[in-house]
Design a protein around this motif. Structure first.
Motif, mmCIF file in Angstrom:
data_model
loop_
_atom_site.group_PDB
_atom_site.id
_atom_site.type_symbol
_atom_site.label_atom_id
_atom_site.label_comp_id
_atom_site.label_asym_id
_atom_site.label_seq_id
_atom_site.Cartn_x
_atom_site.Cartn_y
_atom_site.Cartn_z
ATOM 1 N N TYR A 82 0.851 -1.256 -0.165
ATOM 2 C CA TYR A 82 -0.113 -0.014 0.524
ATOM 3 C C TYR A 82 1.146 1.140 -0.170
ATOM 4 O O TYR A 82 1.179 1.569 0.676
ATOM 5 C CB TYR A 82 -0.993 0.006 1.578
ATOM 6 N N LEU A 83 1.089 1.767 -1.034
ATOM 7 C CA LEU A 83 1.230 3.181 -0.552
ATOM 8 C C LEU A 83 0.831 4.394 -0.465
ATOM 9 O O LEU A 83 -0.319 4.599 -1.007
ATOM 10 C CB LEU A 83 1.803 3.672 -2.286
ATOM 11 N N ASP A 84 1.337 5.193 0.514
ATOM 12 C CA ASP A 84 0.767 6.386 1.257
ATOM 13 C C ASP A 84 1.363 7.497 1.212
ATOM 14 O O ASP A 84 3.214 7.457 1.696
ATOM 15 C CB ASP A 84 0.358 5.091 3.321
ATOM 16 N N SER A 85 0.960 8.332 0.735
ATOM 17 C CA SER A 85 2.179 9.926 0.479
ATOM 18 C C SER A 85 2.314 10.232 1.506
ATOM 19 O O SER A 85 3.074 10.992 1.690
ATOM 20 C CB SER A 85 1.121 10.048 -0.673
ATOM 21 N N ARG A 86 1.612 10.338 2.519
ATOM 22 C CA ARG A 86 1.645 11.296 4.199
ATOM 23 C C ARG A 86 3.010 10.600 4.868
ATOM 24 O O ARG A 86 4.043 10.844 5.654
ATOM 25 C CB ARG A 86 0.523 9.815 5.056
ATOM 26 N N ILE A 87 4.126 9.132 4.052
ATOM 27 C CA ILE A 87 5.119 8.613 4.782
ATOM 28 C C ILE A 87 5.973 9.433 3.930
ATOM 29 O O ILE A 87 7.198 9.605 4.853
ATOM 30 C CB ILE A 87 4.986 6.822 4.138
ATOM 31 N N TYR A 88 6.015 9.890 2.926
ATOM 32 C CA TYR A 88 7.130 10.531 2.428
ATOM 33 C C TYR A 88 7.386 12.306 3.067
ATOM 34 O O TYR A 88 6.381 13.077 3.455
ATOM 35 C CB TYR A 88 7.263 10.525 1.502
ATOM 36 N N GLY A 89 8.047 12.521 4.328
ATOM 37 C CA GLY A 89 7.967 13.997 4.618
ATOM 38 C C GLY A 89 7.782 13.806 5.692
ATOM 39 O O GLY A 89 7.840 14.870 6.905
ATOM 40 N N ALA A 90 6.772 12.615 6.515
ATOM 41 C CA ALA A 90 6.150 12.491 7.738
ATOM 42 C C ALA A 90 7.241 12.560 8.422
ATOM 43 O O ALA A 90 8.252 12.275 8.938
ATOM 44 C CB ALA A 90 6.009 11.050 7.791
ATOM 45 N N SER A 91 6.631 12.658 9.701
ATOM 46 C CA SER A 91 7.485 13.085 10.571
ATOM 47 C C SER A 91 7.287 12.115 12.207
ATOM 48 O O SER A 91 6.267 11.458 11.471
ATOM 49 C CB SER A 91 6.525 14.374 11.727
ATOM 50 N N ALA A 92 7.874 11.883 12.728
ATOM 51 C CA ALA A 92 7.571 10.887 13.968
ATOM 52 C C ALA A 92 6.129 10.669 14.014
ATOM 53 O O ALA A 92 5.498 9.841 14.316
ATOM 54 C CB ALA A 92 8.851 10.445 14.763
ATOM 55 N N THR A 93 5.649 11.763 14.621
ATOM 56 C CA THR A 93 4.242 11.392 15.100
ATOM 57 C C THR A 93 3.438 11.612 14.084
ATOM 58 O O THR A 93 2.569 10.757 13.797
ATOM 59 C CB THR A 93 3.492 12.772 15.714
ATOM 60 N N GLN A 94 3.505 11.745 12.464
ATOM 61 C CA GLN A 94 3.025 11.971 11.847
ATOM 62 C C GLN A 94 2.645 9.909 11.335
ATOM 63 O O GLN A 94 1.882 9.979 10.687
ATOM 64 C CB GLN A 94 3.123 12.692 10.803
ATOM 65 N N LEU A 95 3.804 9.803 11.306
ATOM 66 C CA LEU A 95 4.353 8.111 10.867
ATOM 67 C C LEU A 95 3.791 7.425 12.080
ATOM 68 O O LEU A 95 2.871 6.064 11.812
ATOM 69 C CB LEU A 95 5.814 8.128 10.661
ATOM 70 N N VAL A 96 3.841 7.878 13.241
ATOM 71 C CA VAL A 96 2.853 7.092 14.169
ATOM 72 C C VAL A 96 1.641 6.901 13.948
ATOM 73 O O VAL A 96 0.707 5.877 13.952
ATOM 74 C CB VAL A 96 3.736 7.393 15.791
ATOM 75 N N SER A 97 1.078 8.252 13.654
ATOM 76 C CA SER A 97 -0.859 7.933 12.968
ATOM 77 C C SER A 97 -0.695 7.262 12.686
ATOM 78 O O SER A 97 -2.300 6.468 11.675
ATOM 79 C CB SER A 97 -0.851 9.992 13.020
ATOM 80 N N VAL A 98 -0.370 6.985 11.310
ATOM 81 C CA VAL A 98 -0.270 6.307 10.249
ATOM 82 C C VAL A 98 -0.272 5.337 10.422
ATOM 83 O O VAL A 98 -1.703 4.304 10.054
ATOM 84 C CB VAL A 98 0.364 7.068 9.195
ATOM 85 N N ILE A 99 0.485 4.910 11.276
ATOM 86 C CA ILE A 99 0.596 3.204 11.977
ATOM 87 C C ILE A 99 -0.433 2.812 12.606
ATOM 88 O O ILE A 99 -1.159 1.429 12.539
ATOM 89 C CB ILE A 99 2.228 3.156 12.513
ATOM 90 N N ASN A 100 -0.740 3.628 14.016
ATOM 91 C CA ASN A 100 -1.980 3.638 14.350
ATOM 92 C C ASN A 100 -3.756 2.976 13.350
ATOM 93 O O ASN A 100 -4.379 2.606 14.149
ATOM 94 C CB ASN A 100 -2.531 4.976 15.123
ATOM 95 N N GLU A 101 -3.843 3.672 11.638
ATOM 96 C CA GLU A 101 -4.957 2.915 11.099
ATOM 97 C C GLU A 101 -4.554 2.113 10.709
ATOM 98 O O GLU A 101 -5.703 1.150 10.156
ATOM 99 C CB GLU A 101 -4.841 4.100 10.073
ATOM 100 N N THR A 102 -3.481 1.324 11.352
ATOM 101 C CA THR A 102 -3.680 -0.401 10.839
ATOM 102 C C THR A 102 -4.373 -1.570 11.293
ATOM 103 O O THR A 102 -4.971 -1.231 12.453
ATOM 104 C CB THR A 102 -2.366 -1.375 11.174
ATOM 105 N N PRO A 103 -5.401 -2.245 10.596
ATOM 106 C CA PRO A 103 -6.239 -3.846 11.269
ATOM 107 C C PRO A 103 -5.983 -3.643 12.370
ATOM 108 O O PRO A 103 -4.269 -4.489 12.063
ATOM 109 C CB PRO A 103 -7.331 -4.024 10.253
ATOM 110 N N ASP A 104 -6.231 -4.104 13.624
ATOM 111 C CA ASP A 104 -5.851 -5.077 14.005
ATOM 112 C C ASP A 104 -5.166 -6.702 13.937
ATOM 113 O O ASP A 104 -5.175 -7.484 14.480
ATOM 114 C CB ASP A 104 -5.981 -5.203 15.758
ATOM 115 N N THR A 105 -6.512 -7.169 12.410
ATOM 116 C CA THR A 105 -6.383 -8.403 12.069
ATOM 117 C C THR A 105 -4.347 -8.453 11.515
ATOM 118 O O THR A 105 -4.553 -9.377 11.328
ATOM 119 C CB THR A 105 -7.500 -8.372 11.062
#
Length: 174
Positions: A82-105
């Motif tokens: 899954y390509l996510d444009s938010r990862i490029y240039g993300a701060s650590a906080t922003q990247l953790v927020s993207v990771i937080n969206e991962t389904p628990d499955t």
């Protein structure tokens, strides 16, 4: 940590990139060395039983190319990236927020990104139960193809700080 609800997070810095004149940072390709070495990251995952269920990747060319090489080694065992444009240039906080969206499955998540975010996220998530040597290695230097291995029992949505045990840091270059 019990193995029953264990989630595994892999933070991979892209392979060695080139710096061609006149090319925007986002569009920088892999260097010859990066193309040669990137498959080793996927091979390491297969050989060590860290095959991801989900793979998120920066949309920058060097990260996408690294992802293609890793995916080629994962073969049929690997997920569709899954390509996510938010990862490029993300701060650590922003990247953790993207990771937080991962389904628990998802049991094992691979994120392919950039410095400084991958290093800062690894440091931010490192719990006191983390193994000292890999934490010291990743804190000191995080070279291309640096791969942090973290484990947690928390749901992805609750990861925010000191929530994951760093169990390893490797640079799979063959």
């Amino acid at each position: 940590m019990s193995q029953h609800h264990l989630k595994r997070l892999m933070l991979l810095r892209h392979a060695k990139s080139d710096f061609p004149f006149g090319i925007e940072d986002h569009d920088r390709p892999l260097a010859s060395r990066g193309n040669r070495e990137a498959p080793f990251a996927g091979a390491w995952m297969v050989e060590n039983g860290w095959v991801p269920d989900s793979l998120m990747c920066s949309d920058a060319l060097r990260a996408r190319s690294t992802c293609a090489w890793v995916s080629s080694e994962l073969g049929e065992k690997g997920p569709t990236p899954y390509l996510d444009s938010r990862i490029y240039g993300a701060s650590a906080t922003q990247l953790v927020s993207v990771i937080n969206e991962t389904p628990d499955t998802v049991g094992t998540l691979l994120v392919i990104g950039h410095l400084p975010a991958v290093q800062e996220v690894a440091m931010a998530l490192a719990s006191v139960e983390s193994e000292e040597e890999p934490v010291m290695e990743l804190a000191t230097r995080y070279p291309t193809l640096g791969l942090t291995l973290l484990e947690t029992e928390k749901p992805w949505a609750e990861l925010d700080g000191r929530d994951a045990r760093v169990s390893g840091f490797v640079v799979p270059r063959g």
